[in-house]
Design a protein around this motif. Structure first.
Motif, PDB file in Angstrom:
ATOM      1  N   TRP A 253      52.390  49.590  21.221  1.00 35.76           N
ATOM      2  CA  TRP A 253      52.694  48.681  22.318  1.00 35.76           C
ATOM      3  C   TRP A 253      52.921  47.275  21.781  1.00 35.76           C
ATOM      4  O   TRP A 253      52.203  46.795  20.906  1.00 35.76           O
ATOM      5  CB  TRP A 253      51.562  48.646  23.328  1.00 35.76           C
ATOM      6  CG  TRP A 253      51.482  49.848  24.211  1.00 35.76           C
ATOM      7  CD1 TRP A 253      52.428  50.806  24.399  1.00 35.76           C
ATOM      8  CD2 TRP A 253      50.373  50.213  25.031  1.00 35.76           C
ATOM      9  NE1 TRP A 253      51.989  51.748  25.278  1.00 35.76           N
ATOM     10  CE2 TRP A 253      50.722  51.407  25.695  1.00 35.76           C
ATOM     11  CE3 TRP A 253      49.132  49.660  25.276  1.00 35.76           C
ATOM     12  CZ2 TRP A 253      49.875  52.042  26.578  1.00 35.76           C
ATOM     13  CZ3 TRP A 253      48.291  50.293  26.159  1.00 35.76           C
ATOM     14  CH2 TRP A 253      48.659  51.472  26.809  1.00 35.76           C
ATOM     15  N   SER A 254      53.887  46.602  22.331  1.00 34.31           N
ATOM     16  CA  SER A 254      54.209  45.249  21.862  1.00 34.31           C
ATOM     17  C   SER A 254      53.058  44.283  22.141  1.00 34.31           C
ATOM     18  O   SER A 254      52.801  43.372  21.349  1.00 34.31           O
ATOM     19  CB  SER A 254      55.497  44.758  22.523  1.00 34.31           C
ATOM     20  OG  SER A 254      55.345  44.724  23.933  1.00 34.31           O
ATOM     21  N   GLU A 255      52.335  44.464  23.253  1.00 34.51           N
ATOM     22  CA  GLU A 255      51.216  43.581  23.580  1.00 34.51           C
ATOM     23  C   GLU A 255      50.117  43.655  22.521  1.00 34.51           C
ATOM     24  O   GLU A 255      49.491  42.652  22.181  1.00 34.51           O
ATOM     25  CB  GLU A 255      50.613  43.936  24.947  1.00 34.51           C
ATOM     26  CG  GLU A 255      51.547  43.727  26.113  1.00 34.51           C
ATOM     27  CD  GLU A 255      52.403  44.954  26.411  1.00 34.51           C
ATOM     28  OE1 GLU A 255      52.352  45.945  25.645  1.00 34.51           O
ATOM     29  OE2 GLU A 255      53.129  44.920  27.410  1.00 34.51           O
ATOM     30  N   ILE A 256      49.890  44.828  21.988  1.00 35.83           N
ATOM     31  CA  ILE A 256      48.859  44.994  20.959  1.00 35.83           C
ATOM     32  C   ILE A 256      49.349  44.424  19.638  1.00 35.83           C
ATOM     33  O   ILE A 256      48.631  43.702  18.951  1.00 35.83           O
ATOM     34  CB  ILE A 256      48.472  46.479  20.818  1.00 35.83           C
ATOM     35  CG1 ILE A 256      47.775  46.946  22.097  1.00 35.83           C
ATOM     36  CG2 ILE A 256      47.585  46.703  19.605  1.00 35.83           C
ATOM     37  CD1 ILE A 256      47.449  48.408  22.128  1.00 35.83           C
TER      38      ILE A 256
ATOM     39  N   GLU B 239      51.443  42.077  19.078  1.00 35.38           N
ATOM     40  CA  GLU B 239      51.518  40.612  19.102  1.00 35.38           C
ATOM     41  C   GLU B 239      50.162  39.969  18.821  1.00 35.38           C
ATOM     42  O   GLU B 239      50.095  38.880  18.261  1.00 35.38           O
ATOM     43  CB  GLU B 239      52.039  40.142  20.464  1.00 35.38           C
ATOM     44  CG  GLU B 239      53.506  40.471  20.684  1.00 35.38           C
ATOM     45  CD  GLU B 239      53.939  40.235  22.124  1.00 35.38           C
ATOM     46  OE1 GLU B 239      53.097  39.817  22.949  1.00 35.38           O
ATOM     47  OE2 GLU B 239      55.117  40.485  22.421  1.00 35.38           O
ATOM     48  N   GLU B 240      49.079  40.627  19.206  1.00 36.34           N
ATOM     49  CA  GLU B 240      47.738  40.072  19.017  1.00 36.34           C
ATOM     50  C   GLU B 240      47.167  40.336  17.629  1.00 36.34           C
ATOM     51  O   GLU B 240      46.208  39.688  17.223  1.00 36.34           O
ATOM     52  CB  GLU B 240      46.781  40.638  20.073  1.00 36.34           C
ATOM     53  CG  GLU B 240      47.153  40.278  21.488  1.00 36.34           C
ATOM     54  CD  GLU B 240      47.121  38.773  21.740  1.00 36.34           C
ATOM     55  OE1 GLU B 240      46.245  38.094  21.166  1.00 36.34           O
ATOM     56  OE2 GLU B 240      47.972  38.288  22.499  1.00 36.34           O
TER      57      GLU B 240
ATOM     58  N   CYS C 147      45.063  53.810  24.460  1.00 29.28           N
ATOM     59  CA  CYS C 147      46.208  52.920  24.298  1.00 29.28           C
ATOM     60  C   CYS C 147      47.135  53.462  23.223  1.00 29.28           C
ATOM     61  O   CYS C 147      46.768  54.335  22.452  1.00 29.28           O
ATOM     62  CB  CYS C 147      45.757  51.510  23.953  1.00 29.28           C
ATOM     63  SG  CYS C 147      45.080  51.353  22.307  1.00 29.28           S
TER      64      CYS C 147
END
Length: 98
Positions: free
Chosen positions: A87-90, A92-93, A83
């Protein structure tokens, strides 16, 4: 910076061979004395298993892998995951400053 750290670790290992109990590697010592051509060897410095990337370290990892196979059986599936940490998905978490 990493090169300096590695060179310091190697220098420590070289200068502290007696403290690392290198004299107990009898088979290696016998192989160098019975080879007959010890002038090409130079000074022998043995890297311990704690030195990452050494042959002893890799051998230890191979033994660990065989132990897992003996305990749990052969793996059915081998999955790798790659990964991008940007990445924005990572992001954000993750918690703030993590």
């Amino acid at each position: 910076m990493n090169a300096k750290i590695e060179s310091e670790r190697l220098l420590y290992i070289k200068l502290n061979q007696q403290k690392l109990r290198v004299g107990e590697y009898i088979h290696l010592r016998d192989a160098t004395t019975n080879d007959g051509n010890v002038t090409d060897i130079g000074r022998t410095v043995i890297l311990p298993a704690t030195y990452i990337g050494s042959a002893r370290h890799m051998h230890e990892y191979a033994l660990y892998a065989m132990t897992y196979v003996r305990s749990y059986g052969r793996p059915d599936l081998f999955i790798t995951f790659t990964c991008n940490t940007a990445w924005s998905e990572i992001n954000e978490e993750l918690a703030h400053c993590q």
